[in-house]
Design a protein around this motif. Structure first.
Motif, PDB file in Angstrom:
ATOM      1  N   PHE A  64      63.234  16.391 -45.546  1.00 34.96           N
ATOM      2  CA  PHE A  64      64.325  15.477 -45.887  1.00 34.96           C
ATOM      3  C   PHE A  64      65.626  16.280 -45.858  1.00 34.96           C
ATOM      4  CE2 PHE A  64      60.662  13.346 -47.448  1.00 34.96           C
ATOM      5  CZ  PHE A  64      60.964  11.996 -47.533  1.00 34.96           C
ATOM      6  N   LYS A  75      70.212  10.811 -53.758  1.00 30.29           N
ATOM      7  CA  LYS A  75      69.055   9.997 -53.406  1.00 30.29           C
ATOM      8  C   LYS A  75      67.813  10.513 -54.114  1.00 30.29           C
ATOM      9  CE  LYS A  75      66.108   8.206 -49.798  1.00 30.29           C
ATOM     10  NZ  LYS A  75      66.049   6.901 -50.509  1.00 30.29           N
ATOM     11  N   ILE A  77      63.986  10.716 -53.787  1.00 25.22           N
ATOM     12  CA  ILE A  77      62.958  10.601 -52.758  1.00 25.22           C
ATOM     13  C   ILE A  77      61.678  10.108 -53.422  1.00 25.22           C
ATOM     14  CG2 ILE A  77      61.629  11.805 -50.986  1.00 25.22           C
ATOM     15  CD1 ILE A  77      63.905  13.899 -50.910  1.00 25.22           C
ATOM     16  N   ARG A  78      61.324   8.878 -53.111  1.00 27.84           N
ATOM     17  CA  ARG A  78      60.140   8.266 -53.708  1.00 27.84           C
ATOM     18  C   ARG A  78      58.988   8.273 -52.707  1.00 27.84           C
ATOM     19  NH1 ARG A  78      62.074   6.351 -58.467  1.00 27.84           N
ATOM     20  NH2 ARG A  78      64.248   5.645 -58.554  1.00 27.84           N
ATOM     21  N   ASN A  79      57.821   7.823 -53.145  1.00 26.60           N
ATOM     22  CA  ASN A  79      56.626   7.883 -52.302  1.00 26.60           C
ATOM     23  C   ASN A  79      56.746   7.043 -51.033  1.00 26.60           C
ATOM     24  OD1 ASN A  79      55.255   9.628 -54.009  1.00 26.60           O
ATOM     25  ND2 ASN A  79      54.421   7.972 -55.247  1.00 26.60           N
ATOM     26  N   THR A  80      57.584   6.019 -51.069  1.00 24.37           N
ATOM     27  CA  THR A  80      57.719   5.142 -49.906  1.00 24.37           C
ATOM     28  C   THR A  80      58.748   5.652 -48.896  1.00 24.37           C
ATOM     29  OG1 THR A  80      59.319   3.813 -51.160  1.00 24.37           O
ATOM     30  CG2 THR A  80      57.024   3.076 -51.171  1.00 24.37           C
ATOM     31  N   ASP A  81      59.525   6.679 -49.245  1.00 23.58           N
ATOM     32  CA  ASP A  81      60.578   7.182 -48.353  1.00 23.58           C
ATOM     33  C   ASP A  81      59.976   8.050 -47.252  1.00 23.58           C
ATOM     34  OD1 ASP A  81      62.923   6.064 -49.573  1.00 23.58           O
ATOM     35  OD2 ASP A  81      62.636   7.475 -51.217  1.00 23.58           O
ATOM     36  N   ILE A  82      60.557   7.904 -46.051  1.00 22.59           N
ATOM     37  CA  ILE A  82      60.087   8.701 -44.924  1.00 22.59           C
ATOM     38  C   ILE A  82      61.018   9.883 -44.696  1.00 22.59           C
ATOM     39  CG2 ILE A  82      58.971   6.727 -43.814  1.00 22.59           C
ATOM     40  CD1 ILE A  82      61.373   6.598 -41.904  1.00 22.59           C
ATOM     41  N   LYS A  84      63.506  12.170 -42.996  1.00 26.08           N
ATOM     42  CA  LYS A  84      64.545  11.997 -41.982  1.00 26.08           C
ATOM     43  C   LYS A  84      65.874  12.480 -42.555  1.00 26.08           C
ATOM     44  CE  LYS A  84      65.938   7.283 -43.238  1.00 26.08           C
ATOM     45  NZ  LYS A  84      66.188   5.919 -42.762  1.00 26.08           N
ATOM     46  N   TYR A  86      69.403  11.642 -44.130  1.00 27.15           N
ATOM     47  CA  TYR A  86      70.019  10.590 -44.925  1.00 27.15           C
ATOM     48  C   TYR A  86      71.523  10.837 -44.973  1.00 27.15           C
ATOM     49  CZ  TYR A  86      65.458   8.907 -46.339  1.00 27.15           C
ATOM     50  OH  TYR A  86      64.191   8.369 -46.334  1.00 27.15           O
ATOM     51  N   TYR A  89      74.635  11.334 -48.266  1.00 25.63           N
ATOM     52  CA  TYR A  89      74.150  11.798 -49.558  1.00 25.63           C
ATOM     53  C   TYR A  89      74.466  13.285 -49.728  1.00 25.63           C
ATOM     54  CZ  TYR A  89      71.595   7.456 -50.324  1.00 25.63           C
ATOM     55  OH  TYR A  89      71.268   6.138 -50.517  1.00 25.63           O
ATOM     56  N   THR A  94      63.350  14.706 -56.431  1.00 26.02           N
ATOM     57  CA  THR A  94      62.006  14.186 -56.168  1.00 26.02           C
ATOM     58  C   THR A  94      60.978  14.854 -57.069  1.00 26.02           C
ATOM     59  OG1 THR A  94      60.450  13.604 -54.397  1.00 26.02           O
ATOM     60  CG2 THR A  94      61.326  15.859 -54.379  1.00 26.02           C
TER      61      THR A  94
END
Length: 251
Positions: A64, A75, A77-82, A84, A86, A89, A94
């Protein structure tokens, strides 16, 4: 303390707690895609990243990173984030142990965070604009709100960035800070020499964290200057020679 390795510096206190907090040297090469102007330069950045990720033991992690804009946006970073880039930011937080976070620097101050109890990591980009916007304190407040962090458990690493020996700034910046922050912090962060004003990002953020309630033993300072030290890219020193140092953090 910051310990020197072949291609980077690492923070010992973080490593003892199971966290890699890394700041690369110039010999690693440029790590920022957004400074590349040709396809060849883009490929070189990718190669530089691949090599240093393997070197620090993060080659198999999800990367990330951000195109930073001197904002105070952070930001989570949660489990659903891919993995890449950003855009926009200037900070990340996380609790994921499958990621590595990269931010780019060439004089601005990287600030590393670790909650030893909740196992939360964070990092932010603090130039004068981010420091003025209290990005470091905002990141801690997000850790408290989102993960229940307590100040006594938060370890902070300051550096490596341009120091007060070399960071000449304007009167308008001095006045902005003087109007917002108390005299004690201003006196420790700004120095007037030969009718010129110098600003120390590390000292400013250090004293801001102390005032907020972080214990001094939980703050690690680098005391190194990107302008003075030939190991690092420096925006002010290198002028049109494009390049960014990388700050990595991962569990």
């Amino acid at each position: 303390m910051f310990e020197e390795c072949n291609n980077y510096y690492k923070i010992d206190e973080f490593e003892k707690n199971g966290v890699k907090a890394i700041y690369t040297k110039k010999n690693v090469g440029n790590l920022a895609y957004y400074t590349a102007e040709t396809n060849e330069e883009l490929k070189q950045v990718k190669d530089n990243r691949d090599k240093i990720l393997l070197d620090i033991g993060a080659g198999n992690r999800k990367l990330f990173y951000a195109k930073q804009i001197h904002s105070d946006k952070i930001k989570i970073i949660r489990n659903t984030d891919i993995a890449k880039e950003y855009d926009g930011y200037d900070g990340f937080i996380t609790n994921r142990n499958d990621v590595v976070i990269l931010m780019h620097y060439a004089d601005c101050l990287p600030i590393y965070f670790y909650d030893k109890s909740k196992k939360i990591i964070g990092i932010c980009h603090a130039g004068w604009k981010g420091s003025y916007k209290n990005i470091g304190l905002k990141l801690i407040n997000m850790m408290k709100k989102e993960f229940g962090s307590e100040l006594k458990d938060v370890l902070i690493g300051l550096g490596i960035g341009i120091k007060g020996c070399c960071y000449e700034t304007g009167k308008e910046i001095y006045e902005k800070f003087n109007n917002q922050f108390n005299n004690s912090i201003i006196e420790k962060s700004f120095d007037i020499r030969n009718d010129k004003i110098y600003f120390d990002l590390e000292e400013f953020n250090y004293n801001l964290f102390l005032e907020y309630g972080i214990k001094p033993e939980n703050i690690i300072k680098s005391e190194m200057c990107t302008y003075c030290n030939e190991d690092f890219f420096s925006y002010r020193k290198d002028a049109d020679k494009r390049g960014r140092n990388g700050a990595f953090i991962f569990l």
